[in-house]
Motif scaffolding. Structure first.
Motif, short mmCIF file in Angstrom:
data_model
loop_
_atom_site.label_atom_id
_atom_site.label_comp_id
_atom_site.label_asym_id
_atom_site.label_seq_id
_atom_site.Cartn_x
_atom_site.Cartn_y
_atom_site.Cartn_z
N MET A 54 0.90 -1.27 0.17
CA MET A 54 -0.30 -0.11 0.06
C MET A 54 0.96 1.14 -0.14
SD MET A 54 -3.51 1.38 0.86
CE MET A 54 -3.46 -0.42 0.62
N LYS A 55 0.18 2.13 -0.63
CA LYS A 55 1.19 3.35 -0.26
C LYS A 55 1.19 4.04 0.29
CE LYS A 55 2.40 4.10 -5.24
NZ LYS A 55 3.36 3.96 -6.05
N ASN A 56 2.05 5.01 0.94
CA ASN A 56 2.21 5.65 1.56
C ASN A 56 1.78 7.37 1.39
OD1 ASN A 56 2.22 7.14 4.79
ND2 ASN A 56 3.93 6.69 4.53
N MET A 57 0.85 8.08 1.98
CA MET A 57 0.28 9.85 1.35
C MET A 57 0.55 10.15 2.72
SD MET A 57 -2.68 10.45 -0.28
CE MET A 57 -2.71 10.43 -2.34
N GLN A 58 0.84 11.48 3.00
CA GLN A 58 0.99 12.37 3.75
C GLN A 58 0.78 13.79 3.78
OE1 GLN A 58 5.18 10.73 4.83
NE2 GLN A 58 4.38 10.88 7.53
N ILE A 59 -0.09 14.30 3.77
CA ILE A 59 0.00 15.27 3.55
C ILE A 59 -0.15 16.64 4.50
CG2 ILE A 59 -2.53 17.33 2.70
CD1 ILE A 59 -4.25 14.50 2.02
N PHE A 60 0.53 17.24 4.14
CA PHE A 60 1.19 18.57 4.88
C PHE A 60 0.57 20.05 4.83
CE2 PHE A 60 4.35 15.70 5.16
CZ PHE A 60 5.01 14.86 6.74
N GLU A 61 -0.32 20.35 6.01
CA GLU A 61 -1.11 21.85 6.01
C GLU A 61 -0.40 22.96 6.42
OE1 GLU A 61 -5.83 19.95 5.41
OE2 GLU A 61 -4.58 19.80 7.68
N THR A 62 -0.91 24.04 5.97
CA THR A 62 -1.07 25.06 6.97
C THR A 62 -1.27 25.30 8.20
OG1 THR A 62 -2.45 26.72 6.45
CG2 THR A 62 -0.48 26.48 4.94
N PHE A 102 -1.22 16.53 8.47
CA PHE A 102 -0.42 16.94 9.35
C PHE A 102 -0.79 18.95 9.02
CE2 PHE A 102 1.90 13.06 8.91
CZ PHE A 102 2.08 12.38 10.08
N ASN A 103 -1.07 19.10 10.50
CA ASN A 103 -1.37 20.22 10.42
C ASN A 103 0.09 20.97 10.99
OD1 ASN A 103 -2.86 22.83 11.95
ND2 ASN A 103 -5.16 22.91 11.19
N LEU A 104 0.32 22.79 10.72
CA LEU A 104 1.22 22.73 11.17
C LEU A 104 1.13 23.55 13.07
CD1 LEU A 104 4.32 24.04 10.68
CD2 LEU A 104 3.28 26.00 9.79
N ASP A 119 3.61 29.05 2.80
CA ASP A 119 3.27 29.94 1.67
C ASP A 119 2.76 28.21 0.92
OD1 ASP A 119 3.41 31.72 3.25
OD2 ASP A 119 4.50 33.24 1.70
N GLU A 120 3.94 27.59 0.24
CA GLU A 120 3.73 26.63 -0.63
C GLU A 120 3.11 25.61 -0.48
OE1 GLU A 120 4.63 26.53 -3.88
OE2 GLU A 120 4.85 28.52 -3.71
N LEU A 121 2.27 25.52 1.18
CA LEU A 121 2.01 24.15 1.79
C LEU A 121 0.02 24.63 1.41
CD1 LEU A 121 2.49 24.22 5.24
CD2 LEU A 121 3.65 22.76 3.68
N PRO A 122 -0.54 23.93 1.69
CA PRO A 122 -0.34 22.38 1.58
C PRO A 122 0.60 21.23 0.72
CG PRO A 122 -2.53 21.89 0.53
CD PRO A 122 -2.08 23.64 0.49
N VAL A 123 1.21 20.36 0.87
CA VAL A 123 1.92 19.76 -0.19
C VAL A 123 1.98 18.32 0.34
CG1 VAL A 123 4.75 18.64 -0.22
CG2 VAL A 123 4.03 21.33 0.80
N THR A 124 1.40 17.69 -0.81
CA THR A 124 1.43 15.76 -0.37
C THR A 124 2.57 14.84 -0.83
OG1 THR A 124 -0.71 16.38 -1.09
CG2 THR A 124 -0.50 14.05 -1.20
#
Length: 131
Positions: free
Chosen positions: A1-9, A46-48, A71-76
């Motif tokens: 299974m792929k491991n996805m993470q989302i990093f947000e402001t 994940f929220n900053l 400023d470039e968030l969110p990042v996947t």
């Protein structure tokens, strides 16, 4: 299974769905992630402001922020590689990136309506002059 993470402001809560003005994009992402989780697919979000340590310990996102800033968030991130910046993945991108059926993100497969079957999808009722 792929491991996805989302990093947000930084947001006021872990989902950003608090307060009087709810961002429809945040609502969509929360819905998609909940649907995925119900189908056994975990995407880390994940929220900053609520998970700052994740931004420090994850080398990929840490390097990204040092170079580009927040400023470039969110990042996947998918399997330790940045795949999308500055926006959230679309529903189709979720399906393609983590290899799940559309039903896993809450979308139903498209089907021809019963009424369309009777009229060949043209809207006529089958009388004279019908297509």
């Amino acid at each position: 299974m792929k491991n996805m993470q989302i990093f947000e402001t930084a947001m006021c809560c872990s989902t950003g769905l608090c307060g009087v003005g709810v961002d429809p994009e945040l609502l969509r992402i929360s819905t998609v992630l909940n649907s995925l989780e119900k189908n056994g697919v975990k995407v880390d979000r994940f929220n900053l402001s609520s998970s700052p340590q994740e931004f420090i310990t994850n080398k990929v996102i840490n390097d990204f922020i040092k170079e580009k800033g927040v400023d470039e968030l969110p990042v996947t991130i998918l399997d330790d590689e940045i795949v999308i910046t500055g926006r959230y993945p679309s529903n189709d991108e979720f399906v393609q990136l983590i290899h799940v059926p559309k039903s896993y993100i809450g979308e139903k497969p498209s089907t021809v309506k019963d009424t369309d079957k009777k009229t060949n999808g043209c809207g006529c009722s089958g009388g004279k002059g019908c297509c």
